[in-house]
Structure formats: structure tokens, C-alpha cells
Design a protein around this motif. Sequence first.
Motif, PDB file in Angstrom:
ATOM      1  N   ILE A 154       0.838  -1.201   0.000  1.00 50.54           N
ATOM      2  CA  ILE A 154       0.000   0.000   0.000  1.00 50.54           C
ATOM      3  C   ILE A 154       0.873   1.251   0.000  1.00 50.54           C
ATOM      4  N   GLY A 155       1.936   1.215   0.792  1.00 49.67           N
ATOM      5  CA  GLY A 155       2.841   2.354   0.840  1.00 49.67           C
ATOM      6  C   GLY A 155       3.448   2.663  -0.510  1.00 49.67           C
ATOM      7  N   PHE A 156       3.892   1.643  -1.209  1.00 46.20           N
ATOM      8  CA  PHE A 156       4.491   1.861  -2.524  1.00 46.20           C
ATOM      9  C   PHE A 156       3.451   2.293  -3.551  1.00 46.20           C
ATOM     10  N   LEU A 157       2.229   1.765  -3.451  1.00 49.32           N
ATOM     11  CA  LEU A 157       1.175   2.143  -4.403  1.00 49.32           C
ATOM     12  C   LEU A 157       0.743   3.592  -4.216  1.00 49.32           C
ATOM     13  N   THR A 158       0.932   4.133  -3.026  1.00 48.19           N
ATOM     14  CA  THR A 158       0.545   5.519  -2.749  1.00 48.19           C
ATOM     15  C   THR A 158       1.739   6.470  -2.843  1.00 48.19           C
ATOM     16  N   GLN A 159       2.776   6.043  -3.573  1.00 49.15           N
ATOM     17  CA  GLN A 159       3.979   6.872  -3.702  1.00 49.15           C
ATOM     18  C   GLN A 159       4.576   7.187  -2.332  1.00 49.15           C
ATOM     19  N   PHE A 160       4.464   6.225  -1.419  1.00 48.59           N
ATOM     20  CA  PHE A 160       5.077   6.260  -0.088  1.00 48.59           C
ATOM     21  C   PHE A 160       4.372   7.193   0.899  1.00 48.59           C
ATOM     22  N   ILE A 161       3.347   7.910   0.475  1.00 49.92           N
ATOM     23  CA  ILE A 161       2.648   8.815   1.392  1.00 49.92           C
ATOM     24  C   ILE A 161       2.001   8.045   2.536  1.00 49.92           C
ATOM     25  N   ALA A 162       1.468   6.858   2.235  1.00 49.93           N
ATOM     26  CA  ALA A 162       0.802   6.065   3.266  1.00 49.93           C
ATOM     27  C   ALA A 162       1.763   5.611   4.358  1.00 49.93           C
ATOM     28  N   PHE A 163       3.068   5.609   4.061  1.00 50.58           N
ATOM     29  CA  PHE A 163       4.044   5.213   5.073  1.00 50.58           C
ATOM     30  C   PHE A 163       4.054   6.164   6.264  1.00 50.58           C
ATOM     31  N   LEU A 164       3.555   7.376   6.074  1.00 45.01           N
ATOM     32  CA  LEU A 164       3.451   8.307   7.195  1.00 45.01           C
ATOM     33  C   LEU A 164       2.663   7.692   8.350  1.00 45.01           C
ATOM     34  N   VAL A 165       1.691   6.866   8.014  1.00 43.06           N
ATOM     35  CA  VAL A 165       0.837   6.232   9.020  1.00 43.06           C
ATOM     36  C   VAL A 165       1.146   4.757   9.173  1.00 43.06           C
ATOM     37  N   ILE A 166       1.340   4.070   8.046  1.00 37.62           N
ATOM     38  CA  ILE A 166       1.458   2.619   8.071  1.00 37.62           C
ATOM     39  C   ILE A 166       2.685   2.152   8.853  1.00 37.62           C
ATOM     40  N   MET A 167       3.848   2.742   8.591  1.00 35.63           N
ATOM     41  CA  MET A 167       5.062   2.249   9.233  1.00 35.63           C
ATOM     42  C   MET A 167       5.072   2.486  10.748  1.00 35.63           C
ATOM     43  N   PRO A 168       4.683   3.677  11.237  1.00 36.88           N
ATOM     44  CA  PRO A 168       4.587   3.812  12.698  1.00 36.88           C
ATOM     45  C   PRO A 168       3.569   2.851  13.307  1.00 36.88           C
ATOM     46  N   LEU A 169       2.439   2.645  12.612  1.00 42.71           N
ATOM     47  CA  LEU A 169       1.427   1.720  13.127  1.00 42.71           C
ATOM     48  C   LEU A 169       2.003   0.311  13.240  1.00 42.71           C
ATOM     49  N   LEU A 170       2.704  -0.143  12.207  1.00 45.38           N
ATOM     50  CA  LEU A 170       3.298  -1.477  12.246  1.00 45.38           C
ATOM     51  C   LEU A 170       4.365  -1.583  13.332  1.00 45.38           C
ATOM     52  N   ALA A 171       5.114  -0.507  13.545  1.00 51.14           N
ATOM     53  CA  ALA A 171       6.144  -0.527  14.583  1.00 51.14           C
ATOM     54  C   ALA A 171       5.516  -0.626  15.973  1.00 51.14           C
ATOM     55  N   PHE A 172       4.515   0.209  16.232  1.00 47.46           N
ATOM     56  CA  PHE A 172       3.828   0.132  17.527  1.00 47.46           C
ATOM     57  C   PHE A 172       3.209  -1.246  17.729  1.00 47.46           C
ATOM     58  N   ALA A 173       2.581  -1.769  16.683  1.00 51.03           N
ATOM     59  CA  ALA A 173       1.945  -3.084  16.773  1.00 51.03           C
ATOM     60  C   ALA A 173       2.973  -4.174  17.022  1.00 51.03           C
ATOM     61  N   THR A 174       4.155  -4.040  16.425  1.00 49.28           N
ATOM     62  CA  THR A 174       5.217  -5.025  16.631  1.00 49.28           C
ATOM     63  C   THR A 174       5.628  -5.080  18.093  1.00 49.28           C
ATOM     64  N   TRP A 175       5.694  -3.914  18.732  1.00 58.93           N
ATOM     65  CA  TRP A 175       6.029  -3.903  20.159  1.00 58.93           C
ATOM     66  C   TRP A 175       5.000  -4.692  20.956  1.00 58.93           C
TER      67      TRP A 175
END
Length: 263
Positions: A226-247
Motif C-alpha cells: 500500500i505504501g508503494f502504491l501511494t507513492q510512499f505517502i501512506a508510510f506516514l501512518v502505516i510504518m509507525p502503526l506497524l512498529a507500535f503493533a510489533t512492540w
Amino acid sequence: MSHTMRKEENALHDNELGRVIPCNALDWSDPFNWLRLGLMDMTKAPLVTLFYGIIFTLVPIGIMYLVSLTENHLVIAPAIVCFMLIGPFLAAGLYDVSWEFEKGHKPSLWHSIKAMHRNSVHEWAFAILLLVIMIFWLRIASLIHALYPPYVSDDFSELLPFLALGTGVGALLSAFVFTISAFTQPILVERKVDLMTAVLTSVNAVWSNKGVMMVWAGIIGVGVVIGFLTQFIAFLVIMPLLAFATWHGYIATVTTKRKRKFE
């Protein structure tokens, strides 16, 4: 909603390489609960989340810019894998934020940045390990690329075997990296243990919960796509969410003396 965790037979045991911290058996719904808890952390620390979200967005933009300089679309797939390799290391600061919430503290950006220094020798060793794997993947990708036919037909049929080979190798390497890094960085952030203990604990936790961790890996994969399909804009939310969830996944999976409530 209460969440009861039960112990299961570990896939690995203590050996000459390092200690293996026991893990808990997981339920299929657990990864989605980790996402819910991660979303709660995001809403409680919006500015810190935004800071790391920007970093996670700029890194792939920089990678793709370097790719564009080569004018070769065949290096896009290796670049994507490279991004997936460095992701666990970049998430260390966000793990600290979730940990601060668990301790009843108010997280700060500076405190999260200092998270790497708690177990710095082994955390940097982990970063070097990921770097070596990344370099190895780039070398493999370049060898596969060297085997490409010099002239390609319009239907790309001649490329299919090479694309299949590259995809297969990339998938195997990604699975290997996921196994050794799923919980390694959270362990190094929270505990004063050596790198091999953290890696073996991660391998044990993933292997002992193969089905559930495949679901979690799929969620991460979908997020990256999803991040790559949105030209990385979605990473603003997706990557922190995945990091918090990983913890939260780490706290639920790796055995700890602390009592944890799941609501």
C-alpha cells in the motif's frame, strides 16, 4: 476482553550460541489486536509518530530516487527488499514510545532517539547484520540480472524465468529476515541481552507460532505494498502503526515477568 496466553513447547532451546527466551502460544486474532493497540499508541503520541512517519517516508523516496538515476527498472524489486531489511532497525524509537506508555510515562522524541544506546553494541551489530544481508541480496540480484537476455521480446516471455527466480529468491530472503528480526529489535531495546539471544528468541517465537506469524507477515507485506502504491505517502501512518503493533506483538509473544492486561 481478556486474553489468556498458554505456554507451548519451544522450537529452540538454549545452546552454545545463545540463550532462548521462551515464548507464548498465540491466537489467530492476536495480530489484529496488536494493530488496535498500536493505533491507540499513535493517537496518544501524534507528534513523535509524525516524526518517524516522515523518516519512513523519506527513506523509500530516497531509494527510488537512486533507482531512477540508474534508469533500470529491474533494480526496483531489490530496492523494495532493501527497504524491508532496514525497517526493523529504524523502528527502535517507536518501540521505546510504546514501552514508555506501558510504564506510565509520557514519551518524548529525544528519549525515543536515545533508545538505540541502551544496548548499543548489540543493536549496531544487528544493524550490520541487516546491512550484510542487504548487500548479499543486491549481489544475488545483480547476478540474476546479468543472466537476463540482451534482447527481450515485446511479450516479455523470455523474462518470466528470470522474474520468477528473482521473486523466489527475494521471497525466501524476506522470510529469513522476518524470522530473525520479527522481535529482535524490541528485545534489544528492552533487555540487556546479546544479539544471538535476541535473534534465537525471535526465530523460536516465529517458528513456534508459524501460522499466526504468517498472518502477521502478510499484514506487514500488505502495508508495504500500500505504501508503494501511494507513492510512499501512506508510510506516514502505516510504518509507525506497524512498529507500535510489533512492540505489542513482542510483549504478547515473548515470555516476560511483567503482567500485561489486554483490553
